[in-house]
Design a protein around this motif. Structure first.
Motif, PDB file in Angstrom:
ATOM      1  N   SER A  24      -7.544 -30.203  34.484  1.00 20.21           N
ATOM      2  CA  SER A  24      -7.658 -29.745  35.860  1.00 20.21           C
ATOM      3  C   SER A  24      -6.308 -29.001  36.258  1.00 20.21           C
ATOM      4  CB  SER A  24      -8.071 -30.807  36.575  1.00 20.21           C
ATOM      5  OG  SER A  24      -8.306 -30.330  38.219  1.00 20.21           O
ATOM      6  N   GLY A  28      -8.054 -23.843  37.608  1.00 17.11           N
ATOM      7  CA  GLY A  28      -9.177 -24.272  37.682  1.00 17.11           C
ATOM      8  C   GLY A  28      -9.469 -25.577  36.793  1.00 17.11           C
ATOM      9  N   THR A  45     -15.674 -24.042  31.739  1.00 11.80           N
ATOM     10  CA  THR A  45     -14.642 -23.769  32.673  1.00 11.80           C
ATOM     11  C   THR A  45     -15.205 -23.508  34.338  1.00 11.80           C
ATOM     12  OG1 THR A  45     -14.506 -21.475  32.415  1.00 11.80           O
ATOM     13  CG2 THR A  45     -13.444 -22.757  30.894  1.00 11.80           C
ATOM     14  N   SER A  46     -14.290 -23.706  35.123  1.00  8.68           N
ATOM     15  CA  SER A  46     -14.658 -23.487  36.352  1.00  8.68           C
ATOM     16  C   SER A  46     -13.362 -22.943  37.123  1.00  8.68           C
ATOM     17  CB  SER A  46     -15.036 -24.754  37.439  1.00  8.68           C
ATOM     18  OG  SER A  46     -15.263 -24.520  38.587  1.00  8.68           O
ATOM     19  N   GLU A  48     -12.378 -22.515  40.008  1.00  7.79           N
ATOM     20  CA  GLU A  48     -11.877 -23.075  41.204  1.00  7.79           C
ATOM     21  C   GLU A  48     -10.922 -24.125  41.320  1.00  7.79           C
ATOM     22  OE1 GLU A  48     -13.786 -24.420  45.667  1.00  7.79           O
ATOM     23  OE2 GLU A  48     -15.011 -24.163  43.781  1.00  7.79           O
ATOM     24  N   GLN A  65     -17.231 -30.487  40.549  1.00  7.22           N
ATOM     25  CA  GLN A  65     -17.089 -29.557  39.334  1.00  7.22           C
ATOM     26  C   GLN A  65     -17.417 -30.338  37.916  1.00  7.22           C
ATOM     27  OE1 GLN A  65     -13.824 -26.687  39.569  1.00  7.22           O
ATOM     28  NE2 GLN A  65     -13.250 -27.574  41.362  1.00  7.22           N
ATOM     29  N   MET A  69     -20.733 -29.789  34.637  1.00  6.46           N
ATOM     30  CA  MET A  69     -20.282 -29.502  33.111  1.00  6.46           C
ATOM     31  C   MET A  69     -20.250 -30.577  32.370  1.00  6.46           C
ATOM     32  SD  MET A  69     -16.924 -26.928  34.116  1.00  6.46           S
ATOM     33  CE  MET A  69     -16.083 -27.979  35.147  1.00  6.46           C
ATOM     34  N   PRO A 362     -20.290 -25.521  40.998  1.00  2.11           N
ATOM     35  CA  PRO A 362     -19.455 -24.331  40.652  1.00  2.11           C
ATOM     36  C   PRO A 362     -19.842 -23.262  39.718  1.00  2.11           C
ATOM     37  CG  PRO A 362     -18.286 -26.161  39.722  1.00  2.11           C
ATOM     38  CD  PRO A 362     -19.302 -26.519  40.361  1.00  2.11           C
ATOM     39  N   ASP A 363     -19.485 -22.156  39.528  1.00  2.00           N
ATOM     40  CA  ASP A 363     -19.887 -21.217  38.432  1.00  2.00           C
ATOM     41  C   ASP A 363     -19.384 -21.992  36.976  1.00  2.00           C
ATOM     42  OD1 ASP A 363     -20.572 -19.081  36.874  1.00  2.00           O
ATOM     43  OD2 ASP A 363     -18.756 -18.021  37.329  1.00  2.00           O
ATOM     44  N   ILE A 364     -20.047 -22.182  36.146  1.00  4.03           N
ATOM     45  CA  ILE A 364     -19.680 -22.733  35.128  1.00  4.03           C
ATOM     46  C   ILE A 364     -19.864 -21.624  33.882  1.00  4.03           C
ATOM     47  CG2 ILE A 364     -19.987 -24.733  33.268  1.00  4.03           C
ATOM     48  CD1 ILE A 364     -21.259 -26.268  35.495  1.00  4.03           C
ATOM     49  N   ARG A 365     -18.733 -21.631  33.111  1.00  4.90           N
ATOM     50  CA  ARG A 365     -18.602 -20.651  31.968  1.00  4.90           C
ATOM     51  C   ARG A 365     -18.244 -21.216  30.478  1.00  4.90           C
ATOM     52  NH1 ARG A 365     -15.935 -18.948  36.205  1.00  4.90           N
ATOM     53  NH2 ARG A 365     -13.793 -19.054  35.311  1.00  4.90           N
TER      54      ARG A 365
END
Length: 371
Positions: A24, A28, A45-46, A48, A65, A69, A362-365
């Motif tokens: 962290s 992000g 990954t996030s 933010e 977050q 994940m 969050p948006d998780i990629r």
């Protein structure tokens, strides 16, 4: 508490086991799961960064977050039990009280975690680069910190941020380059016409720099973005830019020397490889190449002639995973330090049972880690 993703405990029904590594930082969060006896997943990954507040790093925001994940990785791999988790966090040393108080009980409750290491990002970088051996690591990008150990204690130097330190960092180099450019614009001594030309290409004009820089909340990153322009001018033969990078190299070498264990210390500690001290350089700053690395290696040879530079084996996320593996197997040999390497086995008595409400997931990629 019901965490993001629903449910308590691990939230999975798989029979596998593994360890979780978390990195962290300012850009992000990245999370990977290493399956026992198998592969390490690609990171999720996030983008933010975890917030900071009056109590330091926001534990609830971090959990908001991390938990989705972690659950996704566990479900994807069939892992039902996490034998250990390592969270590497920027700012843990000075801003980590909330994490130390709240994460052990929260992760035990939400994911069944019984072994947890909370580590400063510099410790994660060190372990990723050198593993569990004595030496020194310089981690440099926008900021700069040096960390060393003789396996009895940690030593750190700099990492104080762009206003108070980070000497030799990308932000420091960029600021020195902008100073030289504005000196040339003013016709003051110490100016650089090539750097002024780069300022005009990047910012439009020299008088535009303050308005483009001062209102930005990410000023260190803006400064660091100009560092490659300084390197390009140095590579082109500009003596002022060359002098900036030479000064940066001396600052970095000073920090490395401040934390590097002496050969005598290693022998008295009985450290593996006593008589040889390894140093690794890690972070995006060193992608500048020869304009910085040539003067840096000369400065290191002068300050630390007994040190051998080695390539960094991995990055901070690799370091977090490595610490989790060693902690799970009772082989963690790195020095404990409540501010830099905080280890919990089981939920400690008196740990806080409540954690601030987590934010929406969050948006998780998934991140491709291939070079």
């Amino acid at each position: 508490m019901t965490g993001p993703g629903g449910g308590t405990g691990s939230g999975t029904t798989g029979g596998g086991t593994g360890v979780l590594g978390v990195d962290s930082g300012g850009s992000g969060m990245r999370v990977v799961l290493a399956v026992d006896g198998g592969r390490t997943t690609a990171p999720l990954t996030s983008g933010e960064p975890v917030r900071t507040g009056p109590r330091g790093i926001d534990a609830g925001h971090l959990l908001g977050q991390l938990l989705p994940m972690a659950r996704q990785l566990m479900a994807d791999t069939g892992v039902g039990t996490l034998r250990a988790v390592t969270v590497g966090a920027a700012g843990l040393t000075t801003l980590g009280d909330s994490l130390r108080a709240e994460l052990p009980s929260a992760l035990a409750r939400e994911l069944g975690v019984r072994r947890l290491a909370l580590v400063a990002d510099a410790v994660a970088a060190y372990t990723g680069a050198l593993g569990q051996r004595a030496g020194v690591v310089v981690a440099a990008g926008t900021g700069m910190i040096a960390i060393g150990t003789d396996l009895r204690e940690w030593r750190r130097a700099d990492g104080w941020g762009h206003l108070l330190g980070d000497s030799g960092s990308g932000a420091w180099i960029g600021q020195a380059g902008l100073d030289a450019a504005l000196r040339a614009y003013d016709r003051r001594p110490g100016g650089s016409v090539p750097l002024l030309a780069r300022v005009e290409a990047v910012f439009g004009s020299a008088p535009a720099v303050p308005g483009r820089l001062y209102p930005r909340p990410d000023r260190p990153a803006v400064l660091a973005a100009f560092a490659p322009e300084v390197a390009a001018c140095a590579d082109g033969g500009d003596p002022v830019a060359t002098g900036v990078l030479a000064a940066a190299a001396r600052h970095i070498a000073d920090s490395a020397a401040a934390v590097c264990p002496a050969e005598a210390d290693l022998r008295s500690a009985g450290a593996d490889g006593a008589g040889e001290v390894c140093l690794a350089l890690t972070g995006g700053l060193f992608r500048m190449g020869d304009p910085l690395l040539v003067p840096l290696r000369a400065a290191l040879a002068e300050r630390l002639p007994y040190v051998r530079e080695v390539p960094a084996a991995g990055d901070p996320l690799d370091g977090a995973v490595g610490i989790a593996v060693e902690l799970a197997d009772d082989r963690l040999a790195l020095p404990r330090d409540d501010s830099m390497l905080y280890v919990v086995r089981g939920v400690p008595d008196g740990a806080e049972q409540g954690v601030a409400s987590a934010v929406d997931a969050p948006d998780i990629r998934s991140e491709d880690r291939s070079p």
